[in-house]
Scaffold this motif. Structure first.
Motif: not given
Length: 269
Positions: A109-115
Motif C-alpha cells: 500500500x501507498x498513501x496520497x493525500x487522504x487515500x
C-alpha cells in the motif's frame, strides 16, 4: 540534561491511548508546555490528513511549529499547512521492492493525500483504515502506480512471516533504502537517509534549536532514529524492547496511563 525547547511526540501507542484518544491530563500538560514556550512537534508514520485533527485538538495549529508525517518524508507547517520538506521514493526502487513483496504474496500500500491505495484486500490494511480514517482504494494495476514513485511503501502482513520479507528486502535493497517495522504487522520502505530522526534534525534547524535541547518520546522501530538523534530520547513502558534499550530514559507508564504526561511533567515543565 539541558532545558527542553523542542518536544517531539509519536502518535500511535505513545501520545494516543489504545482507543486513539488523548487523555484530559495529557492534553492539559501539552497546552501548558506550549504556553511555556516549548515547541511541540507530532511525529508519525501517518499522512498529514490523519494527523491534523490531533494538532488542532492540542492547539498546535496556533503555534509556529511543524508536523513530521509519513515517518519523515513530509514536514508540514502546523499553522499554514504548507509542506516545507518532501522526499519521494524513486520509481525504480519502489518497483523493485513491490516486485519482491508481490512475488512472496504480500499486499502493498501507498498513501496520497487522504487515500490509502492497496494492491489487494487484506485484514491489516482494513485495520490501518480504522486507525487513520483514510479511504481505502484497491488499485487493479498497482504496479503502474508504484512506478510513478511515492513517499513510502507499506507492506501489511502476519507478524510471524513479515520478518521474512524484511530480510529479503534488506538483502536486495538494505544499503540503499530505509527499512523498518512501524508495527509488528507493518513493514515500511522509505527513501535513503529518511526517517523521523533526519526530519527532526531539519525541524530543529528551522527553529534554531540545539540537538541537546530536543526531547523525543516514542515506542516503535520507526521512532528509533528520532530517539537516537534527540538530546534526550524517552521510551514508554509499552515500547518495543529494542527502543527501551536505546532510550536515555524509560518511563514505567504506558500510553494508556498518561506516560507522555508523566515525562513532560518531570523533564520538560
Amino acid at each position: 540534561m539541558s532545558a527542553v525547547r523542542l518536544l517531539a511526540l509519536d502518535l500511535d501507542d505513545t501520545l494516543l491511548r489504545s482507543d486513539l484518544t488523548i487523555s484530559y491530563r495529557t492534553k492539559n500538560v501539552i497546552k501548558k508546555t506550549v504556553a511555556a514556550g516549548v515547541t511541540v512537534v507530532l511525529a508519525s508514520g501517518r499522512v498529514p490528513a490523519a494527523m491534523e485533527h490531533f494538532a488542532k485538538l492540542l492547539g498546535l495549529n496556533r503555534q509556529n511549529g511543524y508536523l513530521i508525517c509519513n515517518n519523515g518524508t513530509i514536514i508540514q507547517e502546523t499553522a499554514t499547512g504548507r509542506i516545507v520538506s518532501e522526499i519521494r521514493l524513486d520509481g525504480k526502487s519502489a518497483l523493485t521492492a513491490f516486485d519482491l513483496a508481490d512475488a512472496e504474496g504480500f499486499a502493498v500500500q501507498i498513501y496520497e493525500d487522504d487515500v490509502m491505495y492497496v494492491s489487494k484486500h487484506n485484514e491489516y490494511t482494513s485495520y490501518d483504515q480504522k486507525l487513520t480514517g483514510l479511504r481505502q482504494v484497491v488499485v487493479e494495476n498497482f504496479r503502474a502506480m508504484v512506478g510513478g514513485g511515492c513517499h513510502k511503501l507499506l507492506f501489511p502482513g502476519d507478524p510471524l512471516i513479515l520478518p521474512h520479507l524484511e530480510q529479503l528486502l534488506r538483502v536486495y535493497l538494505g544499503d540503499t533504502l530505509t527499512i523498518f517495522t512501524s508495527k509488528p504487522y507493518f513493514l515500511e520502505v522509505l527513501p535513503p537517509d529518511t526517517n523521523k530522526g533526519t526530519a527532526l534534525a531539519k525541524v530543529a534547524g528551522y527553529l534554531g534549536v540545539k540537538q541537546e535541547e530536543v526531547l523525543a518520546i516514542g515506542d516503535s522501530m520507526n521512532d528509533e532514529a528520532m530517539i537516537l538523534w534527540a538530546g534526550t530520547g524517552v521510551a514508554l513502558a509499552n515500547s518495543d524492547t529494542r527502543i527501551r534499550l536505546i532510550a536515555d530514559l524509560v518511563i514505567q507508564k504506558t500510553n494508556d496511563d498518561d506516560g507522555v504526561a508523566e515525562v513532560i511533567e518531570k523533564y520538560v515543565l
